[in-house]
Design a protein around this motif. Structure first.
Motif, PDB file in Angstrom:
ATOM      1  N   ASN A  16       0.831  -1.211   0.000  1.00 33.02           N
ATOM      2  CA  ASN A  16       0.000   0.000   0.000  1.00 33.02           C
ATOM      3  C   ASN A  16       0.860   1.253   0.000  1.00 33.02           C
ATOM      4  O   ASN A  16       0.567   2.211  -0.716  1.00 33.02           O
ATOM      5  CB  ASN A  16      -0.937   0.014   1.204  1.00 33.02           C
ATOM      6  N   ASP A  17       1.913   1.259   0.803  1.00 28.61           N
ATOM      7  CA  ASP A  17       2.812   2.418   0.832  1.00 28.61           C
ATOM      8  C   ASP A  17       3.447   2.645  -0.528  1.00 28.61           C
ATOM      9  O   ASP A  17       3.555   3.780  -0.990  1.00 28.61           O
ATOM     10  CB  ASP A  17       3.893   2.251   1.894  1.00 28.61           C
ATOM     11  N   ASN A  21       2.756   5.978  -2.807  1.00 28.88           N
ATOM     12  CA  ASN A  21       3.898   6.829  -3.155  1.00 28.88           C
ATOM     13  C   ASN A  21       4.172   6.869  -4.647  1.00 28.88           C
ATOM     14  O   ASN A  21       5.067   7.591  -5.094  1.00 28.88           O
ATOM     15  CB  ASN A  21       5.155   6.360  -2.422  1.00 28.88           C
ATOM     16  N   GLY A  22       3.433   6.073  -5.414  1.00 25.10           N
ATOM     17  CA  GLY A  22       3.642   6.039  -6.853  1.00 25.10           C
ATOM     18  C   GLY A  22       4.813   5.169  -7.274  1.00 25.10           C
ATOM     19  O   GLY A  22       5.278   5.255  -8.412  1.00 25.10           O
ATOM     20  N   ASP A  23       5.314   4.335  -6.366  1.00 22.63           N
ATOM     21  CA  ASP A  23       6.408   3.431  -6.703  1.00 22.63           C
ATOM     22  C   ASP A  23       5.912   2.318  -7.607  1.00 22.63           C
ATOM     23  O   ASP A  23       4.726   1.985  -7.614  1.00 22.63           O
ATOM     24  CB  ASP A  23       7.007   2.824  -5.428  1.00 22.63           C
ATOM     25  N   ILE A  58      -6.741   1.117  -4.908  1.00 24.00           N
ATOM     26  CA  ILE A  58      -7.232   1.067  -6.287  1.00 24.00           C
ATOM     27  C   ILE A  58      -8.154   2.245  -6.557  1.00 24.00           C
ATOM     28  O   ILE A  58      -8.040   2.920  -7.580  1.00 24.00           O
ATOM     29  CB  ILE A  58      -7.951  -0.267  -6.566  1.00 24.00           C
ATOM     30  N   LYS A  59      -9.062   2.510  -5.647  1.00 22.78           N
ATOM     31  CA  LYS A  59     -10.010   3.604  -5.835  1.00 22.78           C
ATOM     32  C   LYS A  59      -9.293   4.945  -5.980  1.00 22.78           C
ATOM     33  O   LYS A  59      -9.661   5.776  -6.804  1.00 22.78           O
ATOM     34  CB  LYS A  59     -10.992   3.652  -4.663  1.00 22.78           C
ATOM     35  N   ALA A  60      -8.263   5.148  -5.189  1.00 17.15           N
ATOM     36  CA  ALA A  60      -7.525   6.408  -5.231  1.00 17.15           C
ATOM     37  C   ALA A  60      -6.729   6.569  -6.532  1.00 17.15           C
ATOM     38  O   ALA A  60      -6.545   7.680  -7.012  1.00 17.15           O
ATOM     39  CB  ALA A  60      -6.584   6.496  -4.040  1.00 17.15           C
ATOM     40  N   ARG A  61      -6.282   5.468  -7.119  1.00 17.97           N
ATOM     41  CA  ARG A  61      -5.420   5.551  -8.298  1.00 17.97           C
ATOM     42  C   ARG A  61      -6.125   5.224  -9.612  1.00 17.97           C
ATOM     43  O   ARG A  61      -5.591   5.489 -10.674  1.00 17.97           O
ATOM     44  CB  ARG A  61      -4.218   4.638  -8.113  1.00 17.97           C
TER      45      ARG A  61
END
Length: 77
Positions: A16-17, A21-23, A58-61
């Motif tokens: 999740n982190d 963080n977009g990693d 998933i919802k956030a991205r």
């Protein structure tokens, strides 16, 4: 909590982190899998696909779900 609970939390929190963080999760997952001692990466993904936290990430991205599955309110339901 059991040892398995702590391990599960560690794996899901780590992924999740990375996602938040977009990693590149796909790139990092083999390292996590090896660290956990898994024989194959699917064993590591098992921890994650059973996590409720996955849906929040998933919802956030996600940028396409609303195009594929529109909200019911849009149709007056």
């Amino acid at each position: 909590p059991t040892v398995h609970d702590l391990r599960f939390s560690f794996v899901t929190d780590r992924i999740n982190d990375w996602a938040k963080n977009g990693d590149d999760v796909e790139y990092l997952m083999p390292y996590l899998s090896k660290y956990l001692g898994h024989q194959c990466i699917q064993d590591t993904y098992y921890y994650y696909h059973t996590s409720k936290q996955l849906f929040d990430v998933i919802k956030a991205r996600d940028k396409t779900a609303s195009l594929v599955i529109p909200e019911a309110d849009d149709y007056g339901l």
